[in-house]
Design a protein around this motif. Structure first.
Motif, PDB file in Angstrom:
ATOM      1  N   ASN A 235      -7.895   9.430   1.832  1.00 39.56           N
ATOM      2  CA  ASN A 235      -8.877  10.113   0.988  1.00 39.56           C
ATOM      3  C   ASN A 235      -9.547   9.139   0.031  1.00 39.56           C
ATOM      4  O   ASN A 235     -10.757   9.220  -0.220  1.00 39.56           O
ATOM      5  CB  ASN A 235      -8.193  11.240   0.211  1.00 39.56           C
ATOM      6  N   THR A 236      -8.764   8.196  -0.489  1.00 40.70           N
ATOM      7  CA  THR A 236      -9.308   7.197  -1.415  1.00 40.70           C
ATOM      8  C   THR A 236     -10.224   6.220  -0.685  1.00 40.70           C
ATOM      9  O   THR A 236     -11.317   5.898  -1.162  1.00 40.70           O
ATOM     10  CB  THR A 236      -8.165   6.430  -2.106  1.00 40.70           C
ATOM     11  N   TRP A 237      -9.781   5.743   0.454  1.00 41.30           N
ATOM     12  CA  TRP A 237     -10.545   4.758   1.213  1.00 41.30           C
ATOM     13  C   TRP A 237     -11.641   5.379   2.082  1.00 41.30           C
ATOM     14  O   TRP A 237     -12.473   4.661   2.622  1.00 41.30           O
ATOM     15  CB  TRP A 237      -9.608   3.970   2.135  1.00 41.30           C
ATOM     16  N   LYS A 238     -11.598   6.682   2.258  1.00 36.22           N
ATOM     17  CA  LYS A 238     -12.483   7.361   3.211  1.00 36.22           C
ATOM     18  C   LYS A 238     -12.264   6.801   4.622  1.00 36.22           C
ATOM     19  O   LYS A 238     -13.200   6.503   5.366  1.00 36.22           O
ATOM     20  CB  LYS A 238     -13.964   7.218   2.807  1.00 36.22           C
ATOM     21  N   SER A 239     -10.983   6.668   4.967  1.00 37.00           N
ATOM     22  CA  SER A 239     -10.586   6.084   6.250  1.00 37.00           C
ATOM     23  C   SER A 239      -9.823   7.107   7.078  1.00 37.00           C
ATOM     24  O   SER A 239      -9.584   8.241   6.627  1.00 37.00           O
ATOM     25  CB  SER A 239      -9.731   4.837   6.011  1.00 37.00           C
ATOM     26  N   GLY A 240      -9.404   6.703   8.275  1.00 32.25           N
ATOM     27  CA  GLY A 240      -8.722   7.624   9.171  1.00 32.25           C
ATOM     28  C   GLY A 240      -7.508   7.023   9.841  1.00 32.25           C
ATOM     29  O   GLY A 240      -7.331   7.179  11.057  1.00 32.25           O
ATOM     30  N   PHE A 241      -6.668   6.339   9.093  1.00 31.53           N
ATOM     31  CA  PHE A 241      -5.465   5.716   9.663  1.00 31.53           C
ATOM     32  C   PHE A 241      -4.390   6.779   9.910  1.00 31.53           C
ATOM     33  O   PHE A 241      -4.139   7.645   9.074  1.00 31.53           O
ATOM     34  CB  PHE A 241      -4.933   4.622   8.735  1.00 31.53           C
ATOM     35  N   GLY A 242      -3.729   6.653  11.073  1.00 33.12           N
ATOM     36  CA  GLY A 242      -2.729   7.645  11.458  1.00 33.12           C
ATOM     37  C   GLY A 242      -1.323   7.302  11.036  1.00 33.12           C
ATOM     38  O   GLY A 242      -0.448   8.180  11.011  1.00 33.12           O
ATOM     39  N   ASN A 243      -1.066   6.003  10.697  1.00 24.76           N
ATOM     40  CA  ASN A 243       0.253   5.594  10.215  1.00 24.76           C
ATOM     41  C   ASN A 243       0.096   4.320   9.396  1.00 24.76           C
ATOM     42  O   ASN A 243      -0.939   3.639   9.463  1.00 24.76           O
ATOM     43  CB  ASN A 243       1.246   5.403  11.376  1.00 24.76           C
ATOM     44  N   TRP A 244       1.121   4.006   8.631  1.00 25.55           N
ATOM     45  CA  TRP A 244       1.059   2.828   7.763  1.00 25.55           C
ATOM     46  C   TRP A 244       0.926   1.542   8.568  1.00 25.55           C
ATOM     47  O   TRP A 244       0.232   0.606   8.153  1.00 25.55           O
ATOM     48  CB  TRP A 244       2.297   2.751   6.861  1.00 25.55           C
ATOM     49  N   GLU A 245       1.587   1.477   9.715  1.00 29.32           N
ATOM     50  CA  GLU A 245       1.587   0.266  10.540  1.00 29.32           C
ATOM     51  C   GLU A 245       0.201  -0.032  11.113  1.00 29.32           C
ATOM     52  O   GLU A 245      -0.090  -1.174  11.489  1.00 29.32           O
ATOM     53  CB  GLU A 245       2.601   0.385  11.681  1.00 29.32           C
ATOM     54  N   GLY A 246      -0.647   0.979  11.192  1.00 29.48           N
ATOM     55  CA  GLY A 246      -1.970   0.780  11.772  1.00 29.48           C
ATOM     56  C   GLY A 246      -3.048   0.393  10.780  1.00 29.48           C
ATOM     57  O   GLY A 246      -4.197   0.151  11.174  1.00 29.48           O
ATOM     58  N   ILE A 247      -2.703   0.293   9.508  1.00 26.10           N
ATOM     59  CA  ILE A 247      -3.712  -0.009   8.490  1.00 26.10           C
ATOM     60  C   ILE A 247      -4.213  -1.448   8.637  1.00 26.10           C
ATOM     61  O   ILE A 247      -3.434  -2.384   8.811  1.00 26.10           O
ATOM     62  CB  ILE A 247      -3.136   0.211   7.078  1.00 26.10           C
ATOM     63  N   GLU A 248      -5.511  -1.612   8.568  1.00 29.32           N
ATOM     64  CA  GLU A 248      -6.154  -2.921   8.634  1.00 29.32           C
ATOM     65  C   GLU A 248      -7.062  -3.112   7.422  1.00 29.32           C
ATOM     66  O   GLU A 248      -7.801  -2.198   7.049  1.00 29.32           O
ATOM     67  CB  GLU A 248      -7.000  -3.037   9.900  1.00 29.32           C
ATOM     68  N   PRO A 249      -7.049  -4.298   6.809  1.00 25.95           N
ATOM     69  CA  PRO A 249      -8.048  -4.605   5.781  1.00 25.95           C
ATOM     70  C   PRO A 249      -9.397  -4.872   6.441  1.00 25.95           C
ATOM     71  O   PRO A 249      -9.465  -5.081   7.653  1.00 25.95           O
ATOM     72  CB  PRO A 249      -7.493  -5.874   5.120  1.00 25.95           C
ATOM     73  N   PRO A 250     -10.477  -4.881   5.685  1.00 24.52           N
ATOM     74  CA  PRO A 250     -11.800  -5.127   6.281  1.00 24.52           C
ATOM     75  C   PRO A 250     -11.895  -6.541   6.850  1.00 24.52           C
ATOM     76  O   PRO A 250     -11.290  -7.471   6.328  1.00 24.52           O
ATOM     77  CB  PRO A 250     -12.762  -4.934   5.108  1.00 24.52           C
ATOM     78  N   ARG A 251     -12.671  -6.676   7.912  1.00 22.48           N
ATOM     79  CA  ARG A 251     -12.773  -7.968   8.584  1.00 22.48           C
ATOM     80  C   ARG A 251     -14.208  -8.490   8.675  1.00 22.48           C
ATOM     81  O   ARG A 251     -14.420  -9.697   8.586  1.00 22.48           O
ATOM     82  CB  ARG A 251     -12.160  -7.887   9.988  1.00 22.48           C
TER      83      ARG A 251
ATOM     84  N   LEU B 235       0.825  -1.211   0.000  1.00 25.33           N
ATOM     85  CA  LEU B 235       0.000   0.000   0.000  1.00 25.33           C
ATOM     86  C   LEU B 235       0.856   1.257   0.000  1.00 25.33           C
ATOM     87  O   LEU B 235       0.561   2.235  -0.701  1.00 25.33           O
ATOM     88  CB  LEU B 235      -0.924   0.011   1.215  1.00 25.33           C
ATOM     89  N   GLU B 236       1.933   1.242   0.786  1.00 21.75           N
ATOM     90  CA  GLU B 236       2.811   2.409   0.857  1.00 21.75           C
ATOM     91  C   GLU B 236       3.466   2.672  -0.489  1.00 21.75           C
ATOM     92  O   GLU B 236       3.622   3.824  -0.912  1.00 21.75           O
ATOM     93  CB  GLU B 236       3.861   2.209   1.948  1.00 21.75           C
ATOM     94  N   GLN B 237       3.839   1.585  -1.194  1.00 21.56           N
ATOM     95  CA  GLN B 237       4.428   1.750  -2.522  1.00 21.56           C
ATOM     96  C   GLN B 237       3.396   2.248  -3.531  1.00 21.56           C
ATOM     97  O   GLN B 237       3.718   3.031  -4.425  1.00 21.56           O
ATOM     98  CB  GLN B 237       5.013   0.413  -2.990  1.00 21.56           C
ATOM     99  N   LYS B 238       2.140   1.813  -3.374  1.00 22.99           N
ATOM    100  CA  LYS B 238       1.094   2.208  -4.318  1.00 22.99           C
ATOM    101  C   LYS B 238       0.646   3.650  -4.095  1.00 22.99           C
ATOM    102  O   LYS B 238       0.550   4.432  -5.048  1.00 22.99           O
ATOM    103  CB  LYS B 238      -0.111   1.264  -4.189  1.00 22.99           C
ATOM    104  N   TYR B 239       0.370   3.998  -2.848  1.00 25.03           N
ATOM    105  CA  TYR B 239      -0.211   5.314  -2.553  1.00 25.03           C
ATOM    106  C   TYR B 239       0.831   6.370  -2.196  1.00 25.03           C
ATOM    107  O   TYR B 239       0.587   7.562  -2.378  1.00 25.03           O
ATOM    108  CB  TYR B 239      -1.241   5.187  -1.421  1.00 25.03           C
ATOM    109  N   LYS B 240       1.948   5.928  -1.630  1.00 28.94           N
ATOM    110  CA  LYS B 240       3.066   6.814  -1.259  1.00 28.94           C
ATOM    111  C   LYS B 240       2.704   7.802  -0.149  1.00 28.94           C
ATOM    112  O   LYS B 240       3.486   8.037   0.753  1.00 28.94           O
ATOM    113  CB  LYS B 240       3.619   7.540  -2.487  1.00 28.94           C
TER     114      LYS B 240
END
Length: 740
Positions: free
Chosen positions: A209-225, A197-202
């Motif tokens: 903005n794309t996901w309409k999400s609110g992640f504060g850092n790359w390490e905290g990103i979660e896929p849907p569960r 994801l970091e390589q894709k979105y940078k």
């Protein structure tokens, strides 16, 4: 390509059209019987066998790899100059690996491990297996693969390594709740997902903005569960089904190549094409040979077994009519994915009756085998392996799939298969290397759209029925197609086609929409079904009802959308209790005023900006054509493929036939016969197809050829006044080899 000119047997095998059968997997018949079967198979006309190596069977104890039975069979095949394809099943990992690395199990969305460390091939060759991102299990598998390749590569009659049979997670083998069979949420895979994801979105802000999400850092990103109808699902599915699985293929290929001095071909195959998805093409990139399994009795619309039908109240003739085009779609989808630089094989081809527990289908007749093989060859197949040479002995598939009898003696269908092998190998270069003439027409498929419809209620059927309807209609008109992926379109490949068809394009990214608009501006012609870009690629609504580029291309604004009853002789797409207006037809306007088209499921109406109306109903304008740049855009406000799929919608088919004719798409016909071709140097293979329910006799023009051979009859046909006379039975195919 010859890897080593000194290895004459290996060279000769690479030059042949590979026609083989699987003979070994555990549980197995006695080895001595299998050795005798190799001679029987050779005598029938086959030139290769497939042998399956299960990791848990040959390395029960770490470091003690027992390949004795495998080597005996390879040596026996060498004695009769037969090639060997080695199929390595890594998903069957040994018990000692499971216990050494208890955290190597795939984790589902609820963080529950996939727990099935049993040592059996069924139901799915050990799939989904462990998580291959786990460093420990990956290292053990690499050591195993390396040692197997080093030990067996000395046998010169090995012609290919099959590194993954029927690629995938096989989610349908698991629980029914989606969150319980979506993988993998382990720390190793999530770390790689975040890196991707970091390589894709940078920029994290761009991702949020794309996901309409609110992640504060790359390490905290979660896929849907739990709830999958969210933007992150699109990226998560792309990563797991394309990035993860393709990387596994690449890793296996590189290990074997590193340890095989003769650098033999790498093969893999899927169980069935994933219709609507681009993933098959991505897997093919990591192999030399790519293909699919083919079990006609498992495929809807098979004429071999009426209990498998999803067609309602149809005669055997109509079912055979469906079968010809439905099976051809199976092959054309994979042929399109494989592309020119690779080879297209059928990794498993049904040899006998389909067995499933106590259920068993009727035995395929020699005529069934001939028809199935000729359909496959007409679709570009370059190699075939049957499953299986004898009936299966294991519980779930007991008594099924055998090409030969239970005692190894040949059946009439086995003799027919061997006869066809001998016939095509008289012209092996033509069938192994002959190219498929480029079609004028492309059907667009899109991985993001596939991911969207997969979790949107009822939507997957909508997409796949539309794909099938368009394909089958065009096929029976003699108009051959490629399936082209969105990634290929973004790279400019659509320019090679005169016409592109956009089935059920409800989710459409802006970049793809703009590229399609440019294609038309440059002279292409685009036919779209209803609602192109109703939502973007991430499932977010375009409130005007259509993507901006689509509004400009077709010269319309969205007016309204209604559900309507379906015209179908197959199962309904939506539950019968959904609120829908009665069935309705649109009436042609202008050049199409004498035509009508039935609506199916959707009726979308339009307000004109620049487009010219060609269809309307009581709800408003339902079809437009628009000159845009040097090309044309045609927007039809329903799911046209649905309407084309049933056999009895003749008025709609007349309308689409008129549309196709006006776009100057030329069918490939010889009189009343459909014709498919494969071309190599001064030879062509002509597949003449009678898709009617009556025998047809035609006089065929062969002015450019000096010799015509009916390959199954091994007979040269008389040419009189540059013509040949040929009669073909109903729903049958003849193959002629034409020499200049």
């Amino acid at each position: 390509m010859i890897r080593n000119e000194k290895e004459l047997l290996t060279k000769n095998m690479w030059d042949k059209f590979i026609f083989g059968t699987q003979i070994y997997r555990v549980p197995s018949l006695p080895l001595q019987e299998l050795k005798q079967d190799i001679h029987t198979i050779k005598d029938l006309g086959f030139n290769s066998v497939k042998i399956q190596i299960s990791w848990c069977i040959v390395e029960k104890i770490k470091g003690e790899i027992n390949l004795a039975e495998i080597e005996e069979l390879i040596i026996e095949a060498r004695r009769v100059e037969m090639g060997v394809c080695l199929l390595i099943t890594l998903e069957q990992i040994p018990m000692w690996v499971w216990r050494k690395y208890p955290d190597c199990r795939l984790l589902n969305a609820q963080n529950e491990p996939h727990e099935d460390p049993t040592q059996y091939l069924l139901p799915a060759d050990g799939k989904p297996g462990p998580c291959w991102d786990h460093p420990g299990v990956r290292q053990e598998a690499e050591q195993f693969l390396s040692l197997v390749a080093q030990r067996l590569s000395k046998y010169k009659n090995i012609i290919a390594w099959n590194v993954w049979q029927e690629i995938g997670f096989w989610e349908e083998q698991g629980p029914t709740r989606s969150s319980e069979n979506i993988y993998c949420y382990c720390p190793h895979t999530l770390k790689l997902f975040r890196k991707w994801l970091e390589q894709k979105y940078k920029d994290l802000k761009y991702l949020n903005n794309t996901w309409k999400s609110g992640f504060g850092n790359w390490e905290g990103i979660e896929p849907p569960r739990r709830f999958m109808m969210v933007p992150s699902w699109i990226d998560w599915q792309y990563f797991m089904n394309i990035i993860y699985l393709s990387n596994i293929l690449k890793w296996r290929r590189e290990i074997i190549q590193k340890n095989d001095p003769l650098n033999r071909q790498m093969m893999a195959h899927v169980d069935i094409p994933t219709f609507g998805s681009e993933r098959d093409g991505e897997y093919a990139k990591e192999t030399d040979i790519f293909g699919t399994s083919f079990y006609p009795s498992w495929i809807s619309f098979s004429a071999n077994d009426s209990s498998c039908f999803k067609i309602k109240n149809q005669s055997k003739d109509k079912i055979l009519h469906y079968e010809l085009s439905r099976f051809s779609m199976h092959f054309d989808y994979i042929r399109s994915a494989v592309r020119k630089e690779k080879e297209f094989y059928l990794g498993e081809f049904q040899g006998g009756p389909f067995g499933y527990g106590i259920y068993i289908t009727p035995e395929p007749t020699p005529e069934d085998i001939r028809r199935w093989l000729l359909i496959a060859l007409s679709g570009g197949t370059q190699g075939i392996y049957f499953w299986n040479h004898r009936p299966d002995i294991f519980w779930r598939e007991m008594h099924g799939f055998g090409l030969c009898n239970w005692d190894g003696s040949p059946t009439e269908r086995a003799r027919e298969a061997g006869h066809i092998s001998k016939a095509i190998n008289r012209h092996s270069s033509l069938f192994k290397q002959g190219y498929f003439p480029p079609p004028q027409t492309a059907i667009v498929v899109n991985e993001d759209l596939y991911s969207f419809v997969k979790v949107t209620p009822y939507a997957l059927k909508c997409l796949q029925y539309s794909l099938a309807g368009w394909y089958q209609f065009l096929w029976h008109k003699g108009i051959w197609v490629d399936f082209i992926g969105a990634d290929q379109i973004l790279q400019g490949s659509l320019k090679n086609y005169k016409v592109a068809i956009l089935p059920f394009p409800i989710a459409l990214g802006n970049e793809l929409a703009e590229t399609l608009k440019s294609y038309v501006s440059d002279g292409g012609m685009l036919i779209s079904e209803a609602c192109p870009g109703r939502v973007d690629k991430y499932g977010l609504a375009n409130l005007p009802g259509l993507a901006k580029a689509m509004r400009e291309l077709f010269g319309v604004e969205h007016a309204n959308l209604h559900f309507c009853q379906e015209w179908n002789d197959i199962e309904s797409t939506l539950d019968k209790h959904n609120n829908k207006i009665p069935s309705i037809s649109s009436v042609g306007r202008g050049a199409y005023q004498s035509y009508t088209m039935k609506a199916n499921l959707y009726i979308e109406t339009y307000k004109l900006t620049h487009g010219t109306p060609i269809l309307s109903c009581t709800k408003g304008i339902t079809g437009v054509i628009n000159n845009y740049g040097q090309g044309k855009g045609i927007l039809l406000g329903t799911l046209v493929g649905h309407t084309l799929l049933p056999l009895n919608n003749t008025k709609t088919k007349c309308f689409i036939s008129k549309l196709i004719k006006d776009l100057e798409i030329k069918p490939e016909l010889c009189g009343k016969f459909l014709r498919r071709r494969r071309v190599y140097n001064e030879k062509e293979a002509w597949f003449l197809i009678n898709d009617s329910n009556k025998q047809v006799t035609e006089s065929i023009d062969v002015a450019n050829f000096i010799r015509v051979e009916d390959i199954l009859k091994n007979k040269t046909l008389d040419i009189k006044n540059n013509k040949i006379a040929i009669a073909i039975k109903s729903f049958s195919i003849h193959c002629l080899v034409m020499s200049k």
